[in-house]
Design a protein around this motif. Structure first.
Motif, PDB file in Angstrom:
ATOM      1  N   ILE A  67       1.023  -0.889   0.074  1.00 30.42           N
ATOM      2  CA  ILE A  67       0.285   0.074   0.091  1.00 30.42           C
ATOM      3  C   ILE A  67       0.945   1.006  -0.031  1.00 30.42           C
ATOM      4  CG2 ILE A  67      -1.587   1.274   1.509  1.00 30.42           C
ATOM      5  CD1 ILE A  67      -2.539  -1.531   2.997  1.00 30.42           C
ATOM      6  N   ILE A  68       0.737   1.961  -1.108  1.00 29.18           N
ATOM      7  CA  ILE A  68       1.645   3.254  -1.088  1.00 29.18           C
ATOM      8  C   ILE A  68       0.567   4.574  -1.720  1.00 29.18           C
ATOM      9  CG2 ILE A  68       3.175   4.023  -2.876  1.00 29.18           C
ATOM     10  CD1 ILE A  68       3.771   1.843  -3.841  1.00 29.18           C
ATOM     11  N   GLY A  69       1.269   5.392  -0.084  1.00 31.04           N
ATOM     12  CA  GLY A  69      -0.035   6.613  -0.374  1.00 31.04           C
ATOM     13  C   GLY A  69      -0.179   7.249  -1.739  1.00 31.04           C
ATOM     14  N   GLU A  70       0.282   8.624  -1.368  1.00 33.74           N
ATOM     15  CA  GLU A  70       0.098  10.035  -1.867  1.00 33.74           C
ATOM     16  C   GLU A  70       1.498  10.884  -2.682  1.00 33.74           C
ATOM     17  OE1 GLU A  70      -3.424  12.448  -1.049  1.00 33.74           O
ATOM     18  OE2 GLU A  70      -4.652  10.915  -1.140  1.00 33.74           O
ATOM     19  N   ARG A  71       1.475  11.034  -3.721  1.00 36.68           N
ATOM     20  CA  ARG A  71       2.732  11.992  -3.903  1.00 36.68           C
ATOM     21  C   ARG A  71       4.532  11.663  -4.013  1.00 36.68           C
ATOM     22  NH1 ARG A  71      -0.778  14.377  -1.341  1.00 36.68           N
ATOM     23  NH2 ARG A  71      -0.190  14.284   0.548  1.00 36.68           N
ATOM     24  N   ASN A  72       3.900  10.060  -3.494  1.00 41.33           N
ATOM     25  CA  ASN A  72       5.348   9.363  -3.937  1.00 41.33           C
ATOM     26  C   ASN A  72       6.419   9.682  -5.100  1.00 41.33           C
ATOM     27  OD1 ASN A  72       5.315   8.310  -0.926  1.00 41.33           O
ATOM     28  ND2 ASN A  72       3.688   7.812  -1.672  1.00 41.33           N
ATOM     29  N   ARG A  73       7.437   9.715  -5.001  1.00 39.91           N
ATOM     30  CA  ARG A  73       7.832   9.359  -5.856  1.00 39.91           C
ATOM     31  C   ARG A  73       8.841   8.406  -6.404  1.00 39.91           C
ATOM     32  NH1 ARG A  73      11.742  14.239  -7.364  1.00 39.91           N
ATOM     33  NH2 ARG A  73      11.490  13.704  -9.455  1.00 39.91           N
ATOM     34  N   ILE A  74       8.919   7.288  -7.403  1.00 43.99           N
ATOM     35  CA  ILE A  74       9.615   6.002  -7.204  1.00 43.99           C
ATOM     36  C   ILE A  74      10.302   5.907  -8.660  1.00 43.99           C
ATOM     37  CG2 ILE A  74       9.308   3.507  -6.804  1.00 43.99           C
ATOM     38  CD1 ILE A  74       7.009   3.928  -5.955  1.00 43.99           C
ATOM     39  N   PHE A  75      12.053   5.872  -8.288  1.00 39.29           N
ATOM     40  CA  PHE A  75      12.473   6.723  -9.500  1.00 39.29           C
ATOM     41  C   PHE A  75      12.603   4.723 -10.027  1.00 39.29           C
ATOM     42  CE2 PHE A  75      13.219  10.137  -8.169  1.00 39.29           C
ATOM     43  CZ  PHE A  75      13.572  11.112  -8.984  1.00 39.29           C
ATOM     44  N   GLN A  76      13.980   5.009 -10.844  1.00 41.30           N
ATOM     45  CA  GLN A  76      13.662   3.687 -12.040  1.00 41.30           C
ATOM     46  C   GLN A  76      15.095   2.603 -11.057  1.00 41.30           C
ATOM     47  OE1 GLN A  76      14.376   6.449 -12.922  1.00 41.30           O
ATOM     48  NE2 GLN A  76      16.625   6.484 -13.780  1.00 41.30           N
ATOM     49  N   PHE A  77      14.292   0.756 -11.712  1.00 39.90           N
ATOM     50  CA  PHE A  77      14.517  -0.608 -10.959  1.00 39.90           C
ATOM     51  C   PHE A  77      14.853  -0.277  -9.788  1.00 39.90           C
ATOM     52  CE2 PHE A  77      16.953   1.025 -14.523  1.00 39.90           C
ATOM     53  CZ  PHE A  77      16.831   0.379 -15.214  1.00 39.90           C
ATOM     54  N   ALA A  78      13.213   0.081  -9.280  1.00 40.63           N
ATOM     55  CA  ALA A  78      13.205  -0.123  -7.576  1.00 40.63           C
ATOM     56  C   ALA A  78      12.845  -1.481  -7.097  1.00 40.63           C
ATOM     57  CB  ALA A  78      12.331   0.973  -6.666  1.00 40.63           C
ATOM     58  N   SER A  79      12.800  -1.879  -6.031  1.00 44.84           N
ATOM     59  CA  SER A  79      12.105  -3.082  -6.124  1.00 44.84           C
ATOM     60  C   SER A  79      11.706  -3.252  -4.670  1.00 44.84           C
ATOM     61  CB  SER A  79      13.060  -4.230  -5.852  1.00 44.84           C
ATOM     62  OG  SER A  79      12.286  -5.727  -6.067  1.00 44.84           O
ATOM     63  N   ILE A  80       9.858  -3.720  -5.076  1.00 47.70           N
ATOM     64  CA  ILE A  80       8.973  -2.428  -3.327  1.00 47.70           C
ATOM     65  C   ILE A  80       7.954  -3.853  -3.599  1.00 47.70           C
ATOM     66  CG2 ILE A  80       7.357  -0.667  -3.314  1.00 47.70           C
ATOM     67  CD1 ILE A  80      10.654   0.205  -3.806  1.00 47.70           C
ATOM     68  N   ARG A  89       2.571  -7.384   4.475  1.00 49.50           N
ATOM     69  CA  ARG A  89       2.287  -6.251   3.867  1.00 49.50           C
ATOM     70  C   ARG A  89       3.852  -5.516   3.686  1.00 49.50           C
ATOM     71  NH1 ARG A  89      -0.813  -6.512   7.945  1.00 49.50           N
ATOM     72  NH2 ARG A  89      -0.602  -4.682   9.592  1.00 49.50           N
ATOM     73  N   LEU A  90       3.587  -3.844   2.925  1.00 50.97           N
ATOM     74  CA  LEU A  90       4.757  -3.367   2.803  1.00 50.97           C
ATOM     75  C   LEU A  90       3.056  -2.037   2.724  1.00 50.97           C
ATOM     76  CD1 LEU A  90       6.836  -1.348   2.635  1.00 50.97           C
ATOM     77  CD2 LEU A  90       7.052  -2.094   0.369  1.00 50.97           C
ATOM     78  N   GLU A  91       3.819  -0.793   4.009  1.00 51.03           N
ATOM     79  CA  GLU A  91       2.753   0.196   3.964  1.00 51.03           C
ATOM     80  C   GLU A  91       3.408   1.210   3.688  1.00 51.03           C
ATOM     81  OE1 GLU A  91       0.305   0.140   6.735  1.00 51.03           O
ATOM     82  OE2 GLU A  91      -0.573  -1.811   6.650  1.00 51.03           O
ATOM     83  N   ILE A  92       3.601   1.786   3.390  1.00 48.61           N
ATOM     84  CA  ILE A  92       4.239   3.744   3.069  1.00 48.61           C
ATOM     85  C   ILE A  92       4.056   4.664   2.509  1.00 48.61           C
ATOM     86  CG2 ILE A  92       5.945   4.534   0.849  1.00 48.61           C
ATOM     87  CD1 ILE A  92       6.440   2.049   0.100  1.00 48.61           C
ATOM     88  N   GLY A  93       4.128   5.574   3.177  1.00 49.22           N
ATOM     89  CA  GLY A  93       2.759   6.913   3.691  1.00 49.22           C
ATOM     90  C   GLY A  93       2.737   7.882   2.603  1.00 49.22           C
TER      91      GLY A  93
END
Length: 255
Positions: free
Chosen positions: A49-62, A77-81
């Motif tokens: 679960i990923i929140g609002e206005r996050n910026r995730i750049f290339q090749f990230a593994s989430i 699970r994984l939770e990101i604000g």
């Protein structure tokens, strides 16, 4: 907003304005909030679960399965604000049933290139993990913490609020709030005074925290003796945070 080369499972829940770049893979149990940008070649899977206005750049593994050998495919699970910046090659793993089945990252954090957050870690808000900083499993990191490049935190360690670790630090014990550490193995090198000034702490508060630091780290007292002295001082919210971080230590303090 979804590039035609991206693979997005029909079960994924994406806000209308989410951007998904080329060659991304988004799994069925992923939820992404409004205003989030996912760059090219990013993989997001698991219950994430990923929140609002996050910026995730290339090749990230989430949200990948964790590297704990005990992990046997259980649902975790994984939770990101909100408002986090997750740079190139960052790896964020889900939790395990041996803990709370949860890895959680707060808001407004900067995870620089190739940083790693292991399973069951809890990261607060406004933290910086510089390039290739690494957290073992079950690490708890408070708010406003800075971990220098190539630093490594041993599993189950706690890092208190406003603490700072210099680049290349090998951290095998807990770090008290407001303390600056460095070295291999890491040792305490004073109060994080510069960081506190930049965040607007009053001069009197910094002075009181510096006195508290010296009581614990420079007077040769046992931790019990130092705590007795600190708790006899007049009430101060920041000193209480420092005291709480000392009492929360389970792996011994970085001193």
């Amino acid at each position: 907003m979804i590039h035609p080369t991206a693979i997005v499972d029909p079960g994924a829940r994406l806000a209308d304005d989410v951007e998904i770049g080329p060659f991304c893979v988004i799994g069925a149990d992923v939820e992404i909030g409004a205003g989030t940008m996912v760059g090219p070649h990013v993989v997001i899977k698991g219950t994430t679960i990923i929140g609002e206005r996050n910026r995730i750049f290339q090749f990230a593994s989430i949200g990948e399965d964790c590297q704990d050998k005990k992990y046997a495919g259980e649902p975790t699970r994984l939770e990101i604000g909100d408002d986090n910046v997750i740079r190139e090659g960052v790896t964020l793993h889900r939790g395990t049933v041996q803990d709370a089945s949860l890895t959680r990252i707060g808001s407004r954090n900067l995870l620089m290139a190739y940083a790693h957050v292991g399973h069951d870690c809890i990261i607060g808000d406004d933290c910086i993990m510089a390039n290739q900083a690494t957290l073992g499993g079950h690490v708890h990191v408070g708010n406003h913490v800075i971990l220098g490049g190539l630093s490594a935190v041993h599993q189950f360690c706690h890092v208190g609020e406003h603490a700072m670790a210099g680049g290349g630090s090998i951290i095998t014990k807990d770090i008290a709030a407001f303390v600056m550490v460095n070295g291999h193995p890491a040792e305490a090198h004073g109060l994080n005074s510069v960081g506190l000034k930049r965040r607007g702490f009053a001069r009197e508060t910094i002075s009181a925290l510096n006195t508290a630091y010296k009581t614990v780290f420079r007077q040769g007292l046992t931790l019990a003796q130092a705590l007795e002295q600190l708790e006899a001082e007049p009430p101060l919210a920041e000193r209480d945070i420092f005291i709480t971080s000392l009492k929360a230590s389970t792996r011994g303090l970085t001193r």
